[in-house]
Design an enzyme around this catalytic site. Structure first.
Site, short mmCIF file in Angstrom:
data_model
loop_
_atom_site.label_atom_id
_atom_site.label_comp_id
_atom_site.label_asym_id
_atom_site.label_seq_id
_atom_site.Cartn_x
_atom_site.Cartn_y
_atom_site.Cartn_z
CE1 TYR A 195 3.23 0.82 1.25
CE2 TYR A 195 0.98 1.53 1.66
CZ TYR A 195 1.92 0.99 0.82
OH TYR A 195 1.58 0.61 -0.46
CE LYS B 276 0.16 -1.91 2.35
NZ LYS B 276 0.05 -1.65 0.92
#
Ligand code: PMP
Length: 285
Positions: free
Chosen positions: A33, A149
């Protein structure tokens, strides 16, 4: 006003936005994300966020589902449809939908793309920055690939909850050698009594924050000396200032750690000046 989400090619009412039960993001947290600040209806540091997104996807061998240009259009359209002037836009890409099996799907699948946008009360952020926030420390318990991430955020969820239960806003992870790695959703910094700005090197143990990267340029502009190295909790308690950085909090002063004050327990001048000047070096488009 009703919120709108982008889900796999369609803009749908937020309340009805859904992904398949066998989406690998839902089953395995097999996805990544990004969170971008939205300011005046424009994206802050889109290029850097998209670069990090491409890297995260590459590390997990998830294909980029659309061109960066098309993704930029979707991000902006989601911001526009939600009438967000100041806030954040959230983008999630997972490996896609496939029968549940830990290993990658054998047949090619299309990655799932979800984008949402929400308003943030920037005035409330300024208010927090004027008083500073408290952090608590927790033992580092994440996998070593925190440079990706990933949406696998269970340790971060538990750390943030621990902070909340102790009346704090953020948790700092402390590694086995007693050094702070980063916050549960932010990078950690201190300013020493010698006026050196210290933050951990992005080479190990932390996510390379976009706010962190931009701030390195702001530091230079302000003639501040940077030391990229790990610091201990004791060093932070003995520091002149401490702060955290993230796209949604920008530069946020830390005034207490585990219930003990940092310096005089008030936000510092360096953090204040860095926060004030942050957008001079951010790319807004
Ligand atoms: N570390 C972690 C673990 C985070 O979740 C975040 C926020 N996404 C950051 C650091 C800060 O990154 P950025 O400045 O890109 O928001």
């Amino acid at each position: 006003m009703s919120r709108i989400a982008y889900v796999n090619g369609s803009y749908v009412p937020h309340g009805e936005a859904a992904v398949h039960v066998e989406d690998r993001g839902y089953q395995f947290a097999d996805g990544v994300y990004e969170v971008c600040e939205v300011r005046g209806g424009r994206l802050v540091d889109e290029r850097r966020h998209m670069e990090r997104l491409e890297r995260s996807l590459k590390e997990l061998r998830i294909a980029m589902p659309m061109t960066l240009k098309a993704l930029g259009v979707v991000l902006r359209e989601t911001v526009r449809r939600n009438r967000v002037r100041d806030g954040i836009v959230y983008l999630q890409i997972t490996r896609g939908v496939a029968p549940r099996d830990h290993a990658f799907p054998t047949k090619p699948v299309v990655p799932s793309v979800v984008v949402t946008a929400k308003r943030l009360d920037f005035a409330a952020g300024e208010k927090s920055a004027a008083t500073g926030i408290a952090v608590v420390t927790v033992a580092e318990n994440r996998w070593p690939r925190v440079d990706i991430k990933s949406v696998a955020l269970l340790p971060n969820v538990l750390a943030k909850q621990a902070a909340r239960e102790q009346g704090a806003k953020e948790a700092w992870y402390v590694d086995a050698s007693g050094h702070v790695t980063e916050g549960s959703s932010s990078n950690a910094w201190i300013v020493t009594k010698q006026n050196k700005v210290v933050t951990r090197s992005a080479e190990s143990g932390i996510l390379r924050g976009i706010t962190r990267s931009v701030l390195l340029d702001v530091l230079k502009d302000q003639g501040l000396t940077l030391e990229e190295r790990a610091f201990t909790v004791d060093e932070a308690l003995d520091a002149r200032e401490a702060f955290v950085t993230s796209a949604s909090q920008l530069v946020m002063p830390v005034v207490a750690i585990d219930g003990r004050p940092v310096a005089n327990g008030a936000p510092g001048l360096v953090a204040g000046a860095l926060r004030r000047d942050f957008h001079t070096r951010a790319e807004i488009s």
